[in-house]
Design an enzyme around this catalytic site. Structure first.
Site, PDB file in Angstrom:
ATOM      1  N   LYS A  39       0.852  -1.204   0.000  1.00  0.00           N
ATOM      2  CA  LYS A  39       0.000   0.000   0.000  1.00  0.00           C
ATOM      3  C   LYS A  39       0.886   1.252   0.000  1.00  0.00           C
ATOM      4  CE  LYS A  39      -0.260  -0.122   5.046  1.00  0.00           C
ATOM      5  NZ  LYS A  39      -0.964  -0.741   6.173  1.00  0.00           N
ATOM      6  N   ARG A 137     -10.444  -0.293  14.765  1.00  0.00           N
ATOM      7  CA  ARG A 137     -10.458   0.446  13.494  1.00  0.00           C
ATOM      8  C   ARG A 137     -11.490  -0.256  12.640  1.00  0.00           C
ATOM      9  NH1 ARG A 137      -4.713   1.098  10.436  1.00  0.00           N
ATOM     10  NH2 ARG A 137      -5.195  -1.028   9.826  1.00  0.00           N
ATOM     11  N   TYR A 272      15.632  30.929   6.587  1.00  0.00           N
ATOM     12  CA  TYR A 272      14.450  31.609   7.138  1.00  0.00           C
ATOM     13  C   TYR A 272      14.519  31.702   8.669  1.00  0.00           C
ATOM     14  CZ  TYR A 272      12.010  30.899   2.669  1.00  0.00           C
ATOM     15  OH  TYR A 272      11.637  30.911   1.351  1.00  0.00           O
ATOM     16  N   MET A 320      11.465  24.720   1.318  1.00  0.00           N
ATOM     17  CA  MET A 320      10.644  23.847   0.484  1.00  0.00           C
ATOM     18  C   MET A 320      11.509  22.990  -0.446  1.00  0.00           C
ATOM     19  SD  MET A 320       7.540  24.800  -2.134  1.00  0.00           S
ATOM     20  CE  MET A 320       6.433  25.431  -0.900  1.00  0.00           C
TER      21      MET A 320
HETATM   22  C1  LIG Z   1      -0.205  -1.681   6.898  1.00  0.00           C
HETATM   23  C2  LIG Z   1      -0.756  -2.971   7.324  1.00  0.00           C
HETATM   24  C3  LIG Z   1       0.068  -4.092   7.525  1.00  0.00           C
HETATM   25  C4  LIG Z   1       1.568  -4.027   7.485  1.00  0.00           C
HETATM   26  O1  LIG Z   1       2.050  -3.409   8.664  1.00  0.00           O
HETATM   27  P1  LIG Z   1       3.603  -3.387   9.008  1.00  0.00           P
HETATM   28  O2  LIG Z   1       3.661  -2.831  10.367  1.00  0.00           O
HETATM   29  O3  LIG Z   1       4.252  -2.518   8.002  1.00  0.00           O
HETATM   30  O4  LIG Z   1       4.078  -4.799   8.924  1.00  0.00           O
HETATM   31  C5  LIG Z   1      -0.541  -5.311   7.792  1.00  0.00           C
HETATM   32  N1  LIG Z   1      -1.889  -5.407   7.893  1.00  0.00           N
HETATM   33  C6  LIG Z   1      -2.710  -4.352   7.745  1.00  0.00           C
HETATM   34  C7  LIG Z   1      -4.173  -4.522   7.893  1.00  0.00           C
HETATM   35  C8  LIG Z   1      -2.181  -3.096   7.471  1.00  0.00           C
HETATM   36  O5  LIG Z   1      -2.989  -2.040   7.327  1.00  0.00           O
END
Ligand SMILES: *Cc1c(COP(=O)(O)O)cnc(C)c1O
Length: 389
Positions: A39, A137, A272, A320
Site C-alpha cells: 500500500k 479500526r 528563514y 521547500m
Molecule cells: C499496513 C498494514 C500491515 C503491514 O504493517 P507493518 O507494520 O508494516 O508490517 C498489515 N496489515 C494491515 C491490515 C495493514 O494495514
C-alpha cells in the site's frame, strides 16, 4: 517517465528486497504463505517494481489500501492475488470481480451490499473477513459481549450468495511495542481471533483457506500467530529494530548532492528565521532537498546527513526545495559530492526518532518529484519519475 536530473533521488535496491523476502520466508517456513504489503506505493518504494519483484520471487499475495492502488498493479501486468485492506464502494464490485481483486469485508452492512451486487451480476466476489480484535479500526467486533454477534455476523456473511470467503484476518495494535502489557494484549487479540474462527467454522461447517494476522511486529516476535499466511510491510523494506535483529537491510537509500558551496563569516544567520548563526567562519553546502521532497521541516537544525567524510550537521530552517549543511572541516566534500539522507550509512531510525515519528512516515513522505532509481543484480535498471509529463 524517466528522470534526466541528478538532484535528489531514491535508490531502490531490488536485490535487497528479494533477499529480505527470502530471509523472512526462511523464518516463517514454507508452509506459511507470504503476503507483501505494498500500500501507499509500497511505502514510497514504488509499488509496481516492488510487486513485480515479489511476484517473481514467489510471494503468494499482495495487499493495498484501495481499488486505485489495486488497479495500478493490474494495469501494469501484475496478476497475483491482491487484497484491498480498506473500503471499496459497492458500485465498484463489478471491477473487483473483473480484475480478480480480493476485498476485505469489515461489517455486516458491507457484506450485504457486496453480496447483493455480486449476486445481481451473477458472479462471485472473493473476500477476506476482517475481525476487530482490539485495533479498534475496521472489522467485526468480537470483544466481550460482542463475541456472539461477531461470530454470527461473520458466519452469515460466509453463507451469503455471491461471496467467496477465502480468508479471514485481524490486525494487531501493539505487536511491535515492548513490555508485558503489550505482549498480553497481543496474545489476547490472537486468542479472540482463533476462538472466533473456531466458532464460525463450527457454525458454517466451512473452513477458511487463509487465516492471517502477523504484521511486522508479530512476524518478528510471535511465531505462534503465523497461521496460514504472514502479512508484513515494514520488515520487508528492512527498517526498524526487528529488521536489524533479523539481518534485513534497508531497501531505499535516499541521496542528494551538493549544488552550491558558500563560506560565511562568524555571526551570519542562515535560512528563514535566522535560527542558526555561524559561530566561526563556516563552509556551507546547499542541498537541493527540502520539505517538498519529503524532508521533515521539524528536523530543522536537529539532524545530520552523511557525507563521504562523515556526518554533516544540517543548519537553519529546512526550506521547500533546499536545505543547508555545515561542511567546514570537510575539504574533500565539494560541489556535486553525494550526500546520503538515509540508508545504510545514515539510519532512517535515527532521523525518525529526532522527528518524533516512525520510519514508515519518512519513506512514505519521499515525494513524487524524487525519482526512484531501481537497482537489480547490482545494476541500474530504471529511473522512474512520478510526475505528469
Ligand atoms: C499496513 C498494514 C500491515 C503491514 O504493517 P507493518 O507494520 O508494516 O508490517 C498489515 N496489515 C494491515 C491490515 C495493514 O494495514
Amino acid at each position: 517517465m524517466e528522470s534526466t536530473l541528478k538532484r535528489t533521488w531514491a535508490e531502490i535496491d531490488l536485490d535487497i528486497l528479494e533477499s529480505n523476502y527470502r530471509k523472512l520466508r526462511e523464518k516463517t517456513g514454507q508452509d506459511v504463505k507470504f503476503l507483501g504489503v505494498v500500500k501507499a506505493d509500497a511505502y514510497g518504494h514504488g509499488a509496481i517494481m516492488v510487486s513485480k519483484t515479489l511476484e517473481k520471487a514467489g510471494a503468494d499475495y499482495l495487499a493495498v489500501s484501495s481499488i486505485d492502488e489495486a488497479m495500478e498493479l493490474r494495469l501494469n501486468g501484475i496478476t497475483m492475488p491482491v487484497l484491498i485492506l480498506g473500503h471499496t464502494p459497492m458500485e465498484q464490485v463489478e471491477r473487483l470481480i473483473e480484475y480478480n481483486i480480493t476485498q476485505a469485508v469489515t461489517c455486516k452492512a458491507k457484506a450485504v451490499e457486496y453480496s447483493a451486487e455480486a449476486a445481481r451480476l451473477g458472479k462471485t466476489l472473493k473476500v477476506h473477513m476482517k475481525v476487530d480484535t482490539g485495533m479498534s479500526r475496521l472489522g467485526y467486533l468480537c470483544e466481550g459481549e460482542y463475541f456472539d454477534t461477531g461470530v454470527n455476523g461473520i458466519a452469515e456473511a460466509v453463507n451469503m450468495p455471491g461471496l467467496d470467503a477465502e480468508g479471514i484476518f485481524t490486525h494487531f495494535a501493539v505487536s511491535d511495542e515492548p513490555g508485558e502489557e503489550c505482549e498480553a494484549y497481543t496474545k489476547h487479540q490472537f486468542k479472540l481471533f482463533t476462538d472466533l474462527i473456531g466458532q464460525v467454522e463450527k457454525k458454517t461447517g466451512r473452513k477458511f483457506r487463509i487465516r492471517h494476522c502477523a504484521n511486522t511486529g508479530a512476524v518478528a516476535r510471535y511465531p505462534e500467530t503465523y497461521l496460514d499466511m504472514v502479512r508484513p510491510g515494514l520488515l520487508l523494506y528492512g527498517y526498524g529494530e526487528f529488521a536489524a535483529e533479523l539481518g534485513l537491510k534497508p531497501v531505499m537509500t535516499l541521496k542528494t548532492n551538493i549544488s552550491t558551496i558558500k563560506t560565511y563569516p562568524a555571526g551570519t544567520a542562515v535560512s528563514y528565521g535566522g535560527i542558526f548563526k555561524t559561530e566561526h567562519k563556516t563552509r556551507v553546502g546547499v542541498l537541493p532537498y527540502g520539505y517538498a521532497d519529503g524532508f521533515f521541516r521539524a528536523l530543522s537544525n536537529k539532524c545530520s546527513l552523511m557525507t563521504a567524510a562523515g556526518p554533516a550537521r544540517q543548519i537553519g530552517k529546512i526550506c521547500m526545495d533546499m536545505c543547508m549543511i555545515d561542511i567546514s572541516d570537510m575539504r574533500g566534500v565539494t560541489v556535486g559530492s553525494e550526500i546520503e539522507i538515509f540508508g545504510q550509512k545514515n539510519p532512517i531510525e535515527t532521523l525518525a526518532e529526532i522527528a518524533g515519528t516512525i520510519p514508515y512516515e519518512l519513506t512514505c513522505a519521499v515525494s513524487k518529484r524524487v525519482p526512484r532509481d531501481y537497482i537489480k543484480n547490482g545494476e541500474l535498471i530504471g529511473k522512474e519519475l512520478m510526475l505528469r509529463m
